[in-house]
Design a protein around this motif. Structure first.
Motif, PDB file in Angstrom:
ATOM      1  N   GLY A 215     -29.917 -52.958   4.559  1.00  0.00           N
ATOM      2  CA  GLY A 215     -30.217 -52.124   5.717  1.00  0.00           C
ATOM      3  C   GLY A 215     -29.036 -52.034   6.668  1.00  0.00           C
ATOM      4  O   GLY A 215     -29.081 -51.307   7.652  1.00  0.00           O
ATOM      5  N   ASP A 216     -27.962 -52.791   6.389  1.00  0.00           N
ATOM      6  CA  ASP A 216     -26.797 -52.695   7.283  1.00  0.00           C
ATOM      7  C   ASP A 216     -25.931 -51.494   6.941  1.00  0.00           C
ATOM      8  O   ASP A 216     -25.350 -50.863   7.818  1.00  0.00           O
ATOM      9  N   ASN A 217     -25.840 -51.173   5.618  1.00  0.00           N
ATOM     10  CA  ASN A 217     -25.021 -50.011   5.266  1.00  0.00           C
ATOM     11  C   ASN A 217     -25.822 -48.921   4.550  1.00  0.00           C
ATOM     12  O   ASN A 217     -25.267 -47.932   4.095  1.00  0.00           O
ATOM     13  N   GLY A 218     -27.123 -49.108   4.401  1.00  0.00           N
ATOM     14  CA  GLY A 218     -27.975 -48.067   3.817  1.00  0.00           C
ATOM     15  C   GLY A 218     -27.921 -47.991   2.302  1.00  0.00           C
ATOM     16  O   GLY A 218     -28.297 -46.982   1.730  1.00  0.00           O
ATOM     17  N   THR A 219     -27.445 -49.069   1.638  1.00  0.00           N
ATOM     18  CA  THR A 219     -27.429 -48.999   0.169  1.00  0.00           C
ATOM     19  C   THR A 219     -28.640 -49.722  -0.423  1.00  0.00           C
ATOM     20  O   THR A 219     -29.163 -50.673   0.154  1.00  0.00           O
ATOM     21  N   VAL A 220     -29.049 -49.219  -1.587  1.00  0.00           N
ATOM     22  CA  VAL A 220     -30.139 -49.852  -2.328  1.00  0.00           C
ATOM     23  C   VAL A 220     -29.610 -50.041  -3.744  1.00  0.00           C
ATOM     24  O   VAL A 220     -29.210 -49.073  -4.397  1.00  0.00           O
ATOM     25  N   ILE A 221     -29.542 -51.292  -4.203  1.00  0.00           N
ATOM     26  CA  ILE A 221     -28.964 -51.550  -5.524  1.00  0.00           C
ATOM     27  C   ILE A 221     -30.059 -52.025  -6.470  1.00  0.00           C
ATOM     28  O   ILE A 221     -30.778 -52.986  -6.171  1.00  0.00           O
ATOM     29  N   LEU A 222     -30.173 -51.309  -7.614  1.00  0.00           N
ATOM     30  CA  LEU A 222     -31.183 -51.670  -8.601  1.00  0.00           C
ATOM     31  C   LEU A 222     -30.534 -52.558  -9.654  1.00  0.00           C
ATOM     32  O   LEU A 222     -29.413 -52.292 -10.092  1.00  0.00           O
ATOM     33  N   GLU A 223     -31.258 -53.606 -10.046  1.00  0.00           N
ATOM     34  CA  GLU A 223     -30.773 -54.584 -11.018  1.00  0.00           C
ATOM     35  C   GLU A 223     -29.326 -54.988 -10.699  1.00  0.00           C
ATOM     36  O   GLU A 223     -28.396 -54.741 -11.489  1.00  0.00           O
ATOM     37  N   PRO A 224     -29.072 -55.586  -9.534  1.00  0.00           N
ATOM     38  CA  PRO A 224     -27.695 -55.944  -9.161  1.00  0.00           C
ATOM     39  C   PRO A 224     -27.093 -56.986 -10.118  1.00  0.00           C
ATOM     40  O   PRO A 224     -27.838 -57.829 -10.631  1.00  0.00           O
ATOM     41  N   ASP A 225     -25.771 -56.891 -10.331  1.00  0.00           N
ATOM     42  CA  ASP A 225     -25.137 -57.889 -11.202  1.00  0.00           C
ATOM     43  C   ASP A 225     -24.861 -59.158 -10.386  1.00  0.00           C
ATOM     44  O   ASP A 225     -25.051 -59.194  -9.167  1.00  0.00           O
ATOM     45  N   ASN A 226     -24.364 -60.186 -11.082  1.00  0.00           N
ATOM     46  CA  ASN A 226     -24.181 -61.490 -10.420  1.00  0.00           C
ATOM     47  C   ASN A 226     -23.231 -61.431  -9.241  1.00  0.00           C
ATOM     48  O   ASN A 226     -23.463 -62.043  -8.205  1.00  0.00           O
ATOM     49  N   LYS A 227     -22.143 -60.642  -9.413  1.00  0.00           N
ATOM     50  CA  LYS A 227     -21.141 -60.564  -8.341  1.00  0.00           C
ATOM     51  C   LYS A 227     -21.797 -59.987  -7.061  1.00  0.00           C
ATOM     52  O   LYS A 227     -21.626 -60.517  -5.964  1.00  0.00           O
ATOM     53  N   THR A 228     -22.575 -58.925  -7.255  1.00  0.00           N
ATOM     54  CA  THR A 228     -23.236 -58.284  -6.107  1.00  0.00           C
ATOM     55  C   THR A 228     -24.224 -59.246  -5.456  1.00  0.00           C
ATOM     56  O   THR A 228     -24.321 -59.327  -4.225  1.00  0.00           O
TER      57      THR A 228
END
Ligand code: PEP
Ligand code: MG
Length: 512
Positions: A215-228
């Protein structure tokens, strides 16, 4: 990993599994009518499966209250009348299992309502819940967030009542595909501090997808990898560390806005100067019964005692437009924001308004209470409200019930109220600028419809001109004026408010 870019509703980050709630289609019949025997079989399988689901929920309930609810729901499914009604609808009337459930919901809800017994009326929500579970089972959906562990709520659209119905305990993040940053549900989300984003296309999100909401930058990541995920954990820990600001005293009067007493902890009360807006309509929205005088009295009293002498501003209920209340039905309107909402509802339901005023006057004895009215457009409306308040005070006095007259204020959230603020200021003790609605009505921009945001004047020039008029009129008449709309929480405008002479700001707890 898929990365979606959206618009921020509320800052903060959350990671969990997605829970899809399709508000528009939930509970709709999504299957074809089959032969009688198949429909009966479907019905029986749904009943026994939901019963099993409830038995599991009873076993894993976290507290007695949760357990009680699931037990009541299971009892309803075991009730002979309920089961006979469903079977007769399929067997005798040739309806599908889903239509039978829909009819049962309507029939039993009406039956409970007709008893006029508070306990039975309160059971309407239960019958709905049970029917929603059955329909959802037949549609292969989930209905409520009674799963274990945190979930990110994903929905096409969301109303304040949906959020309340879901229960916010298990919602750690929210992604919606349509909505506006200044809509009531967005404000409620911010009050609750749930990281949330509006993403136009949510079609890649499925129930159970692992999802990271930033919610800080408005991104939504699906199935994020380990680094993320590692980066997310780092952001999360820095957030937690910086949550408590390193000052004790704020440099000016800053109140907070709340929609529920649970949103204000002792720690938050210590850091702010009080409450500048308690949106009491959330005691009514999403409920099938009205809050009683005693229920309201104890909430207001508790809040005032917690405030320990600090100001508590309670806004009388602002129902209508997107905030609907089943127990206060309003006519369907083409333009509900321009229709019966705010104080206009009081003349339709004067007894309901009187109950709230009674509870407020009684609670006022316990602290420093201010009340204010939403959607003022004329002095006459305030005079009418004040005459009701005087009648209520008379009644309490004649019965020997202890009460105190609160400090009385008017919300300035229509251009009419700003333009008439000189005469309005003479009738009240303070003014409070509701800039969310003031913006909507001044710029002719529906606050619920996010697509219009590109047409808005980012500098709020016209709105600020009206704020200037209201501020000068408040001060000319020797009363204070503050801002309780979202613009108060926007630090870009702090200088403007100070220069205009605004006396106080009331902001979201998360931006205090
Ligand atoms: C406003 O309109 O700015 C306000 C504070 O009221 P609400 O957002 O609840 O309509
Ligand atoms: Mg408003």
């Amino acid at each position: 990993m898929i990365c979606l870019q959206g618009k921020v509703i509320c800052g903060g980050t959350a990671f969990g599994t997605a829970y899809i709630s399709d508000r528009k289609t939930q509970g709709e019949n999504k299957t074809e009518l089959q032969d009688k025997a198949t429909e009966l079989k479907k019905l029986d399988i749904a009943i026994s499966s939901v019963k099993q689901e409830l038995t599991n929920s009873i076993k894993s309930a976290e507290n007695a209250a949760e357990k009680d609810i699931f037990e009541v729901h299971r009892m309803m499914l075991e009730d002979e009348d309920f089961s006979d009604f469903l079977h007769a609808a399929v067997n005798n009337d040739g309806l599908s299992a889903q239509t039978a459930i829909k009819n049962a919901e309507q029939y039993f809800s009406q039956m409970f309502k007709d008893t006029k017994d508070d306990y039975m009326i309160a059971r309407i929500d239960d019958i709905r819940d049970v029917c929603a579970r059955l329909t959802a089972f037949l549609n292969g959906e989930k209905t409520s967030l009674n799963q274990k562990g945190p979930a990110v709520l994903v929905s096409e659209e969301l109303l304040p009542s949906d959020l309340i119905n879901f229960g916010t305990k298990n919602i750690i993040g929210i992604v919606i595909s349509s909505g506006a940053v200044y809509s009531h549900v967005s404000i409620l989300i911010r009050e609750l501090g749930i990281p949330a984003v509006i993403c136009e296309d949510i079609s890649d999100i499925k129930s159970g997808t692992e999802i990271l909401v930033n919610g800080d930058n408005g991104t939504v990541i699906l199935e994020p990898d380990n680094k993320t995920l590692c980066e997310f954990k780092h952001i999360k820990s820095t957030h937690t560390e910086s949550k408590v600001p390193n000052f004790n005293k704020l440099p000016c009067t800053v109140y907070v806005n709340i929609g529920d007493i649970k949103e204000i902890s002792d720690e938050l009360f210590n850091r702010c100067d009080g409450i500048g807006l308690f949106r009491t309509e959330y005691l009514y929205v999403g409920k099938s019964t009205l809050p009683s005088e005693e229920e309201q009295f104890s909430i207001y009293k508790e809040l005032l005692i917690k405030a320990n002498g600090k100001n508590v501003t309670v806004r009388t209920f602002d129902i209508g437009s997107d905030k609907s209340c089943e127990a206060l039905p309003l006519k369907k309107e083409e333009n509900p924001a321009l229709g019966i909402r705010g104080l206009r509802v009081y003349s339709l339901y004067p007894e309901v308004f009187k109950i709230q005023i009674k509870a407020l006057l009684r609670a006022a004895v316990y602290g420093n209470l201010s009340i204010m009215y939403p959607m003022v457009t004329s002095l006459e409306e305030i005079e009418e409200i004040h005459s009701i308040i005087s009648d209520v005070a008379e009644e309490l006095k004649s019965k020997g019930v202890p009460y105190k007259m609160p400090i009385k204020g008017a919300m300035i959230e229509t251009p009419a109220a700003a333009l008439l603020s000189d005469e309005i200021a003479k009738a009240v003790d303070f003014l409070s600028l509701g800039t969310n609605d003031l913006t909507q009505y001044t710029l002719a921009l529906d606050r619920e419809y996010g697509d219009l945001e590109k047409f808005s004047d980012k500098n709020f020039k016209a709105v600020i001109s009206l704020i200037k008029i209201a501020t000068e009129n408040a001060h000319k008449n020797g009363i204070k004026i503050g801002i309780c709309g979202e613009l108060a929480s926007n630090a870009e405008f702090s200088d403007t408010w100070i220069k205009l002479g605004i006396d106080y700001l009331s902001v979201l707890p998360s931006v205090l």
